[in-house]
Scaffold this motif. Structure first.
Motif, PDB file in Angstrom:
ATOM      1  N   MET A   1       0.831  -1.174   0.000  1.00 22.24           N
ATOM      2  CA  MET A   1       0.000   0.000   0.000  1.00 22.24           C
ATOM      3  C   MET A   1       0.876   1.237   0.000  1.00 22.24           C
ATOM      4  O   MET A   1       1.932   1.246   0.586  1.00 22.24           O
ATOM      5  CB  MET A   1      -0.875   0.031   1.231  1.00 22.24           C
ATOM      6  CG  MET A   1      -1.863  -1.059   1.290  1.00 22.24           C
ATOM      7  SD  MET A   1      -3.371  -0.380   1.931  1.00 22.24           S
ATOM      8  CE  MET A   1      -4.481  -1.377   1.047  1.00 22.24           C
ATOM      9  N   THR A   2       0.376   2.289  -0.611  1.00 24.46           N
ATOM     10  CA  THR A   2       1.086   3.552  -0.661  1.00 24.46           C
ATOM     11  C   THR A   2       0.377   4.522   0.263  1.00 24.46           C
ATOM     12  O   THR A   2      -0.835   4.629   0.233  1.00 24.46           O
ATOM     13  CB  THR A   2       1.062   4.118  -2.101  1.00 24.46           C
ATOM     14  OG1 THR A   2       1.725   3.188  -2.942  1.00 24.46           O
ATOM     15  CG2 THR A   2       1.748   5.450  -2.164  1.00 24.46           C
ATOM     16  N   LEU A   3       1.125   5.208   1.052  1.00 24.31           N
ATOM     17  CA  LEU A   3       0.530   6.189   1.956  1.00 24.31           C
ATOM     18  C   LEU A   3       0.485   7.517   1.240  1.00 24.31           C
ATOM     19  O   LEU A   3       1.510   8.081   0.901  1.00 24.31           O
ATOM     20  CB  LEU A   3       1.367   6.292   3.234  1.00 24.31           C
ATOM     21  CG  LEU A   3       0.851   7.214   4.309  1.00 24.31           C
ATOM     22  CD1 LEU A   3      -0.493   6.697   4.821  1.00 24.31           C
ATOM     23  CD2 LEU A   3       1.824   7.287   5.445  1.00 24.31           C
ATOM     24  N   LEU A   9      -0.626  13.916   6.758  1.00 27.11           N
ATOM     25  CA  LEU A   9      -0.291  12.624   6.169  1.00 27.11           C
ATOM     26  C   LEU A   9       0.875  12.782   5.200  1.00 27.11           C
ATOM     27  O   LEU A   9       1.144  13.857   4.708  1.00 27.11           O
ATOM     28  CB  LEU A   9      -1.495  12.046   5.408  1.00 27.11           C
ATOM     29  CG  LEU A   9      -2.664  11.564   6.230  1.00 27.11           C
ATOM     30  CD1 LEU A   9      -3.809  11.153   5.324  1.00 27.11           C
ATOM     31  CD2 LEU A   9      -2.305  10.431   7.138  1.00 27.11           C
ATOM     32  N   THR A  44       0.415  10.338  11.074  1.00 28.32           N
ATOM     33  CA  THR A  44       1.053   9.338  10.216  1.00 28.32           C
ATOM     34  C   THR A  44       1.505   8.163  11.076  1.00 28.32           C
ATOM     35  O   THR A  44       1.599   8.268  12.300  1.00 28.32           O
ATOM     36  CB  THR A  44       2.285   9.923   9.499  1.00 28.32           C
ATOM     37  OG1 THR A  44       3.264  10.259  10.475  1.00 28.32           O
ATOM     38  CG2 THR A  44       1.909  11.137   8.665  1.00 28.32           C
ATOM     39  N   VAL A  45       1.809   7.065  10.420  1.00 26.88           N
ATOM     40  CA  VAL A  45       2.320   5.889  11.122  1.00 26.88           C
ATOM     41  C   VAL A  45       3.636   6.254  11.810  1.00 26.88           C
ATOM     42  O   VAL A  45       3.895   5.842  12.940  1.00 26.88           O
ATOM     43  CB  VAL A  45       2.515   4.711  10.130  1.00 26.88           C
ATOM     44  CG1 VAL A  45       3.211   3.541  10.786  1.00 26.88           C
ATOM     45  CG2 VAL A  45       1.173   4.292   9.542  1.00 26.88           C
ATOM     46  N   THR A  58      -6.760  -2.145  13.611  1.00 23.38           N
ATOM     47  CA  THR A  58      -6.506  -1.857  12.199  1.00 23.38           C
ATOM     48  C   THR A  58      -7.584  -2.564  11.398  1.00 23.38           C
ATOM     49  O   THR A  58      -7.884  -3.727  11.653  1.00 23.38           O
ATOM     50  CB  THR A  58      -5.111  -2.357  11.772  1.00 23.38           C
ATOM     51  OG1 THR A  58      -4.125  -1.663  12.536  1.00 23.38           O
ATOM     52  CG2 THR A  58      -4.865  -2.108  10.294  1.00 23.38           C
ATOM     53  N   GLU A  60      -9.664  -2.629   7.256  1.00 22.08           N
ATOM     54  CA  GLU A  60      -9.738  -2.170   5.876  1.00 22.08           C
ATOM     55  C   GLU A  60     -11.158  -1.705   5.583  1.00 22.08           C
ATOM     56  O   GLU A  60     -12.124  -2.348   5.979  1.00 22.08           O
ATOM     57  CB  GLU A  60      -9.356  -3.293   4.921  1.00 22.08           C
ATOM     58  CG  GLU A  60      -9.296  -2.831   3.472  1.00 22.08           C
ATOM     59  CD  GLU A  60      -8.780  -3.914   2.547  1.00 22.08           C
ATOM     60  OE1 GLU A  60      -9.614  -4.551   1.867  1.00 22.08           O
ATOM     61  OE2 GLU A  60      -7.548  -4.116   2.518  1.00 22.08           O
ATOM     62  N   SER A  87      -4.552   6.774  11.675  1.00 21.11           N
ATOM     63  CA  SER A  87      -3.825   6.995  10.433  1.00 21.11           C
ATOM     64  C   SER A  87      -4.561   6.249   9.324  1.00 21.11           C
ATOM     65  O   SER A  87      -5.328   5.324   9.593  1.00 21.11           O
ATOM     66  CB  SER A  87      -2.378   6.496  10.542  1.00 21.11           C
ATOM     67  OG  SER A  87      -2.345   5.103  10.717  1.00 21.11           O
ATOM     68  N   GLU A  89      -3.981   4.591   5.308  1.00 21.75           N
ATOM     69  CA  GLU A  89      -3.201   4.241   4.128  1.00 21.75           C
ATOM     70  C   GLU A  89      -4.205   3.926   3.026  1.00 21.75           C
ATOM     71  O   GLU A  89      -5.062   3.062   3.203  1.00 21.75           O
ATOM     72  CB  GLU A  89      -2.321   3.019   4.391  1.00 21.75           C
ATOM     73  CG  GLU A  89      -1.199   3.276   5.375  1.00 21.75           C
ATOM     74  CD  GLU A  89      -0.394   2.013   5.604  1.00 21.75           C
ATOM     75  OE1 GLU A  89       0.706   1.936   5.050  1.00 21.75           O
ATOM     76  OE2 GLU A  89      -0.890   1.123   6.308  1.00 21.75           O
ATOM     77  N   ASP A  92      -3.014   1.138  -3.245  1.00 27.32           N
ATOM     78  CA  ASP A  92      -1.881   1.299  -4.150  1.00 27.32           C
ATOM     79  C   ASP A  92      -2.404   1.698  -5.530  1.00 27.32           C
ATOM     80  O   ASP A  92      -3.299   1.053  -6.066  1.00 27.32           O
ATOM     81  CB  ASP A  92      -1.132  -0.031  -4.232  1.00 27.32           C
ATOM     82  CG  ASP A  92       0.170   0.093  -4.965  1.00 27.32           C
ATOM     83  OD1 ASP A  92       0.253   0.863  -5.943  1.00 27.32           O
ATOM     84  OD2 ASP A  92       1.121  -0.593  -4.561  1.00 27.32           O
ATOM     85  N   ALA A 102      -8.945   1.630   1.810  1.00 31.24           N
ATOM     86  CA  ALA A 102      -8.107   2.331   2.775  1.00 31.24           C
ATOM     87  C   ALA A 102      -7.935   1.427   3.987  1.00 31.24           C
ATOM     88  O   ALA A 102      -8.857   0.713   4.375  1.00 31.24           O
ATOM     89  CB  ALA A 102      -8.753   3.643   3.199  1.00 31.24           C
TER      90      ALA A 102
END
Length: 112
Positions: A1-3, A9, A44-45, A58, A60, A87, A89, A92, A102
């Motif tokens: 995954m891309t943040l 963020l 952010t993480v 966490t 999805e 946070s 994410e 991708d 997300a």
């Protein structure tokens, strides 16, 4: 995954727009909705690690409808939460499926 991100963020560079990806402008929309509706602070993480926060949960969130729908679903989940930080994410940009995704992580304070 891309943040991806705006504000607090992290932005992972520019991405090509496609029907199944969350791009910078989409992140801005989701961010604005969450800022108006959610009491928790978005971080952010990396900030969570620096602050030595504990991960509470966490999960999805997926929408096959739209980015707006994805933002609304995230907002509904976070409104019910008592955790002070979260946070996000986003999916991708090279993803081949036709949904918006997300991964949301909620955090609570450092335990002493």
């Amino acid at each position: 995954m891309t943040l991806l991100a705006t504000g607090s963020l992290l932005v992972a560079g520019s991405v090509a727009a496609g029907n199944d990806v969350v791009v910078d402008s989409d992140v801005t929309k989701v961010t604005q909705v969450l800022a108006a509706e959610v009491k928790a602070e978005r971080i952010t993480v990396e900030q969570a690690k620096e602050m030595e926060l504990n991960r509470a949960e966490t999960y999805e969130v997926t929408s096959t409808v739209s980015v707006d729908n994805l933002g609304m679903q995230i907002s509904e989940k976070l409104k019910d939460s008592i955790m002070p930080y979260y946070s996000i994410e986003f999916n991708d940009p090279t993803s081949d499926d036709e949904s918006y995704k997300a991964v949301v992580t909620e955090y609570f304070g450092k335990v002493e």
